[in-house]
Scaffold this active site. Sequence first.
Site, PDB file in Angstrom:
ATOM      1  N   GLY A  75      -6.906  -6.878   0.692  1.00 29.69           N
ATOM      2  CA  GLY A  75      -5.557  -6.860   1.356  1.00 29.69           C
ATOM      3  C   GLY A  75      -4.839  -8.252   1.455  1.00 29.69           C
ATOM      4  O   GLY A  75      -3.583  -8.220   1.327  1.00 29.69           O
ATOM      5  N   LYS A 128     -14.968 -14.940   6.124  1.00 28.55           N
ATOM      6  CA  LYS A 128     -16.382 -14.967   6.672  1.00 28.55           C
ATOM      7  C   LYS A 128     -17.297 -14.725   5.352  1.00 28.55           C
ATOM      8  O   LYS A 128     -17.177 -13.823   4.714  1.00 28.55           O
ATOM      9  CB  LYS A 128     -16.721 -13.621   7.586  1.00 28.55           C
ATOM     10  N   GLY A 167     -12.750  -3.988   1.042  1.00 29.48           N
ATOM     11  CA  GLY A 167     -14.230  -3.632   1.255  1.00 29.48           C
ATOM     12  C   GLY A 167     -14.546  -2.555   0.149  1.00 29.48           C
ATOM     13  O   GLY A 167     -15.586  -2.539  -0.119  1.00 29.48           O
ATOM     14  N   ARG A 185       0.686  -1.060  -0.007  1.00 24.14           N
ATOM     15  CA  ARG A 185       0.067   0.159   0.145  1.00 24.14           C
ATOM     16  C   ARG A 185       0.832   1.360   0.087  1.00 24.14           C
ATOM     17  O   ARG A 185       0.525   2.279  -0.386  1.00 24.14           O
ATOM     18  CB  ARG A 185      -1.079   0.045   1.332  1.00 24.14           C
TER      19      ARG A 185
HETATM   20  P1  ADP Z   1      -9.191 -10.054   1.823  1.00 28.70           P
HETATM   21  O1  ADP Z   1      -8.468  -9.441   2.627  1.00 28.70           O
HETATM   22  O2  ADP Z   1      -8.168 -10.640   0.487  1.00 28.70           O
HETATM   23  O3  ADP Z   1     -10.543  -9.435   1.473  1.00 28.70           O
HETATM   24  P2  ADP Z   1     -10.103 -11.850   3.749  1.00 28.70           P
HETATM   25  O4  ADP Z   1      -9.826 -10.746   4.728  1.00 28.70           O
HETATM   26  O5  ADP Z   1     -11.904 -11.917   3.361  1.00 28.70           O
HETATM   27  O6  ADP Z   1      -9.680 -11.669   2.463  1.00 28.70           O
HETATM   28  O7  ADP Z   1      -9.899 -13.257   4.303  1.00 28.70           O
HETATM   29  C1  ADP Z   1      -8.512 -13.498   4.507  1.00 28.70           C
HETATM   30  C2  ADP Z   1      -8.327 -14.622   5.484  1.00 28.70           C
HETATM   31  O8  ADP Z   1      -9.132 -15.906   5.405  1.00 28.70           O
HETATM   32  C3  ADP Z   1      -7.071 -15.124   5.759  1.00 28.70           C
HETATM   33  O9  ADP Z   1      -6.527 -14.702   7.015  1.00 28.70           O
HETATM   34  C4  ADP Z   1      -7.151 -16.466   5.649  1.00 28.70           C
HETATM   35  O10 ADP Z   1      -6.319 -17.265   6.760  1.00 28.70           O
HETATM   36  C5  ADP Z   1      -8.408 -16.748   5.799  1.00 28.70           C
HETATM   37  N1  ADP Z   1      -8.997 -18.215   5.339  1.00 28.70           N
HETATM   38  C6  ADP Z   1      -9.007 -18.600   4.294  1.00 28.70           C
HETATM   39  N2  ADP Z   1      -9.304 -19.825   4.160  1.00 28.70           N
HETATM   40  C7  ADP Z   1      -9.697 -20.338   5.332  1.00 28.70           C
HETATM   41  C8  ADP Z   1     -10.372 -21.362   6.086  1.00 28.70           C
HETATM   42  N3  ADP Z   1     -10.533 -22.614   5.340  1.00 28.70           N
HETATM   43  N4  ADP Z   1     -10.406 -21.438   7.249  1.00 28.70           N
HETATM   44  C9  ADP Z   1     -10.293 -20.430   8.044  1.00 28.70           C
HETATM   45  N5  ADP Z   1      -9.792 -19.113   7.686  1.00 28.70           N
HETATM   46  C10 ADP Z   1      -9.457 -19.076   6.318  1.00 28.70           C
HETATM   47 MG    MG Z   2      -8.794  -9.054   4.714  1.00 30.29          MG
END
Ligand code: ADP
Ligand code: MG
Length: 406
Positions: free
Chosen positions: A359, A209, A383, A44
Site C-alpha cells: 500500500g 519493520k 500483505g 484501490r
Molecule cells: P508497504 O505498505 O509498501 O508494504 P510498509 O508498510 O512496510 O510498506 O512500510 C512503509 C513505511 O515505512 C512508510 O510509512 C515509511 O515512512 C516507513 N519507513 C521507510 N524507511 C524508514 C526509515 N528509515 N525509518 C522509519 N520508517 C521508515
Molecule cells: Mg504499509
Amino acid sequence: MRSVDDLISEGVSGRRVFLRADLNVPLDKARLSEGAAAITDDGRIRASLPTVQALRDAGARVVVAAHLGRPKGAPDPQFSLAPVAARLGELLGAPVPLTADVAGDDARAKVAALGNGDVLLLENVRFEAAETSKDDAERGELADRLAGLADVFVDDAFGAVHRKHASVYDVAGRLPHYAGRLVARELEVLRRLTTDPERPYVVVLGGSKVSDKLAVIEALLPKVDRLLVGGGMCFTFLAAQGHVVGTSLLEADQVDTCGRLLSAAGDRIVLPVDVVCADRFAADAEVRVVTTDAIPDDLMGLDVGPRTVEVFGSELANARTVFWNGPMGVFELAPFQDGTRGVAQAVGAIDGLSVVGGGDSAAAVRQLGLDESAYGHISTGGGASLEYLEGRELPGLAVLADGSGS
Ligand code: ADP
Ligand code: MG
C-alpha cells in the site's frame, strides 16, 4: 476458479451480487467532513472499477462490501466508508448509496430497492466484531446475514485474500463464488513472479519493520539473483554486520536472524552504502548524508543516500524481473523522499516485468509524481502478495478455488 466473466456469460442481469472489494484507502483525518476529498490516494477504488463496471453493464444489482482501517468491532464514524461511497460514485458517474448498518434492516431495505445496474455500498464490515473473529460460529452468523443479501459472491478484494474473515472466506461457502478481475490480474502477475521468472530476478525490500518481512526474505532468497534492502528494515541488517546505527529503527531481537540470512546469502543481499540522517523524525529536521559505517550515535537514518541509489540502480539496470515492496525511506516527509524516488525510477525503467507491491509503496509512486504506466503491475495487496510469495496458502483464494459452494 471461476471468474466474474464466467458469471457474466452465465447471465447476471437482475441478480444480486455480493462483491467483496478492497477499498481500504488512506484518509486525511483532518478532512473527514469533506467527503471524497479526505481520500489521499484513491488507487484501490480505481483498481476495483473494472469488476464493478462489468457487473453494472451486465445488469447485476451490485452490493459492495469492504473494510476501512481497524475499527474495534463496532461502529465508529471516523472509519465510515462515506468518503469511499462518494468517490466510488464520482468515478462510476452514478450514485452509490451507503447503508447505515453492515447487514441489518437498513442494508436489507436498500438491497431490496436496487434496480439492475445499481451499486450499493455496505458500511464498513469491520463495524461487526464477527468479521475478524477467530470463532467460526461467530463469523458464520455474520456470513449468513451477508450471504442473505445476495444470490452470488464475487471476491475482488485481493488485499484481503490472506484473511480468514467472514466477508472474504465464510461467504464463499454460502453462495456460488467467482474471482473478480483484479484478483485474476494480481494472481496472473504473482504466478509470473513465482513460476520461472526471467533472470536476473531482483527483489527490492524496504518499509519499516524487518520482522514483518523476514519470512518473505527467507522464502525469496533461494530464488532471487539479488535482494536489495533499504527502508527502516536495513538497520537491523547493518547492525548484524557490526555497524552502529545511531537512533535508527532497530529490531534488536532480529539481529541474529539477519546475521544468519546475510551469511547464507553471500553477496546476494545488497545493503545501503550511505544514509540520509536527521536528529529527529520531522520535515524541518537538519539533514546529513553519512556512509553506513559512520552513522553518528545521536542521528537516525530516514532514507537511503544518493550513492545507494546508484548502487541499487546498477543492480536493477539489467534485471528482467523486479518485485519491489516497501519505501526506501520516510517518503511522507520531503527531505527523505529522494531514495524512494530514485529506486522507484530505476524499478520502472527496467526492460522486463516490474511489480510494485504494498500500500505505501504504491502510494509513494503516485505521491512522488512517478509515471504509473512505467510499471508492469502495481499491486493493491501488500500483505497478501508477500504471503503468496512466501508460498503460504491464502484462505480467501483457497475457498474460491474450491468449486463447491451452495
Ligand atoms: P508497504 O505498505 O509498501 O508494504 P510498509 O508498510 O512496510 O510498506 O512500510 C512503509 C513505511 O515505512 C512508510 O510509512 C515509511 O515512512 C516507513 N519507513 C521507510 N524507511 C524508514 C526509515 N528509515 N525509518 C522509519 N520508517 C521508515
Ligand atoms: Mg504499509
